[in-house]
Design an enzyme around this catalytic site. Structure first.
Site, PDB file in Angstrom:
ATOM      1  NE  ARG A  53      -0.176   1.838   3.511  1.00 49.19           N
ATOM      2  CZ  ARG A  53       0.836   2.664   3.666  1.00 49.19           C
ATOM      3  NH1 ARG A  53       2.063   2.206   3.862  1.00 49.19           N
ATOM      4  NH2 ARG A  53       0.654   3.957   3.617  1.00 49.19           N
ATOM      5  CB  ALA A  55       0.218   7.170  -3.503  1.00 48.04           C
ATOM      6  NE  ARG A  96      -6.490   0.721  -2.467  1.00 48.53           N
ATOM      7  CZ  ARG A  96      -5.668   1.119  -1.492  1.00 48.53           C
ATOM      8  NH1 ARG A  96      -4.542   0.493  -1.278  1.00 48.53           N
ATOM      9  NH2 ARG A  96      -5.985   2.158  -0.743  1.00 48.53           N
ATOM     10  CD  GLN A 201      -3.925   2.630   7.017  1.00 49.93           C
ATOM     11  OE1 GLN A 201      -4.539   3.123   7.971  1.00 49.93           O
ATOM     12  NE2 GLN A 201      -4.512   2.375   5.859  1.00 49.93           N
ATOM     13  CG  ASP A 242      -3.402   7.800  -1.548  1.00 49.60           C
ATOM     14  OD1 ASP A 242      -3.034   6.637  -1.781  1.00 49.60           O
ATOM     15  OD2 ASP A 242      -3.377   8.303  -0.418  1.00 49.60           O
ATOM     16  CG  ASN A 251      -3.327  11.637   2.483  1.00 49.21           C
ATOM     17  OD1 ASN A 251      -2.649  10.816   1.877  1.00 49.21           O
ATOM     18  ND2 ASN A 251      -3.099  11.929   3.752  1.00 49.21           N
ATOM     19  CE  LYS A 252      -5.599   5.419   4.120  1.00 46.42           C
ATOM     20  NZ  LYS A 252      -6.228   4.323   3.342  1.00 46.42           N
TER      21      LYS A 252
END
Length: 360
Positions: A53, A55, A96, A201, A242, A251-252
């Site tokens: 995982r 990017a 993804r 994460q 990402d 992003n997350k």
């Protein structure tokens, strides 16, 4: 445990086997384990379950995946070979949908494969180009670190979210690359890593990485960030990305919340990302945001935490308007959107032309 004197490389390619070796990130921090996969289907599974995982790392894995497809094809017909490799690329793209680097790595290698007339030459070009993608990402991360460290005070407390470190790249990292470069240059850094629900994460990966390097890191729950800002405990925020469109940073999930809180407390909010993350021709509304399994939220530590009859909404990413971003730290310098959009497009155009010239 990862040896401290060895660069942390989450994905490596071994064409002589052929196989892709990768750090199983879902096992960290309990276990440092490296697994090997020999098929594109296995790589697809590893990406979907987040064993691989981040990017830029997805871009590298995608490039390696296309190269692996060329090496594992058993046909002697060049036309069928091209069809098989293209099908493998399509399968990898489907894993993804939000992370643009994945498409970048896949397309880089697929382009050179399509230029070749023989299977042997296509395989050679694919392996070479895949390694180029990984090597370029490594150089890019170090350049991001060098540009980013210059905006940090000589002593600072940094908030980061999710994992934008070596585990998310070929090595070094983007947001954590800025931190590593700053520490290497003598900056006194204290990091607050948001745990990053639902898959932790930040707690599992970012804290592990920084602890390996001996960098001061404290894990907080995502909901603590605003309180720390109000108490004057955060000097700036640095996160990864990402995908970056002309109007938003993807992003997350949770990044947008931190950006709003940083803006309210007049704290600089930086995004560290390679140019390959830019999708400057798109806008936020164009982007498909990946939604993940209900179980990621409904279970914690193997125990059910939500009644079976209750719905769950689990987007993997959110979009932060560029108006909340102080600067985007890249290998080419620090940019702001929308002011620098024309310059970003010009740099991208020159880079694409250079890639085209090299491939000829």
């Amino acid at each position: 445990m990862q040896p401290s004197d060895t660069p942390l490389r989450p994905v490596t390619f071994h064409p002589e086997i052929p196989a892709i070796r990768y750090i199983v990130q879902t096992r960290l921090p309990e276990e440092y384990r490296v697994d090997s996969i020999a098929t594109v289907n296995s790589l697809v599974d590893a990406i979907k379950c987040l064993d691989i995982r981040g990017a830029p790392a997805l871009g590298v894995a995608g490039a390696y995946g296309v190269a692996l497809a060329t090496l594992t094809s058993t046909t002697s017909d060049p036309e069928i070979f091209q069809q098989e490799v293209s099908a493998a690329a399509d399968l990898l793209r489907s894993t993804r949908p939000t992370a643009v680097n994945l498409f970048y790595g896949i397309n880089r290698v697929l382009t050179v494969v399509k230029q070749e007339k023989t299977i042997t030459s296509a395989r050679d070009r694919a392996v070479s180009e895949a390694e180029n993608v990984a090597d370029e990402d490594s150089r890019t991360c170090h350049a991001i670190g060098e540009h980013g460290r210059k905006v940090l005070p000589l002593s600072c407390r940094i908030l980061t979210h999710c994992n934008a470190g070596a585990l998310a790249c070929s090595e070094w990292g983007t947001a954590l690359g800025v931190i590593r470069s700053a520490v290497q240059a003598g900056t006194l850094v204290q990091v607050y890593a948001c745990e990053t629900r639902p898959l932790l994460q930040g707690a599992r990966l970012t804290a592990w990485e920084l602890a390996q390097d001996g960098i001061d890191v404290t894990v907080i729950t995502d909901s603590m960030a605003a309180s720390l800002m109000r108490k004057g405990m955060i000097d700036l925020v640095v996160v990864g990305a990402d995908r970056i469109t002309g109007d938003a940073v993807f992003n997350k999930i949770g990044t947008y919340m931190h950006a709003i809180c940083a803006h309210a407390h007049e704290i600089p909010f930086y995004v560290a990302a390679p140019f390959s993350t830019f999708d400057e021709e798109s806008v936020e509304a164009d982007i498909i945001v990946e939604e993940r399994s209900r179980d990621e939220i409904a279970y914690f530590g193997g125990r059910r935490t939500i009644p079976d009859t209750v719905n769950v909404y689990n987007p993997a990413f959110d979009a932060t308007p560029v108006s909340l971003v102080t600067g985007i730290i890249t290998e080419h310098g620090i940019f702001t959107l929308p002011d620098d959009l024309a310059e970003i497009r010009a740099i991208r155009k020159r880079s694409l032309q250079q890639d085209h010239d090299i491939s000829l």
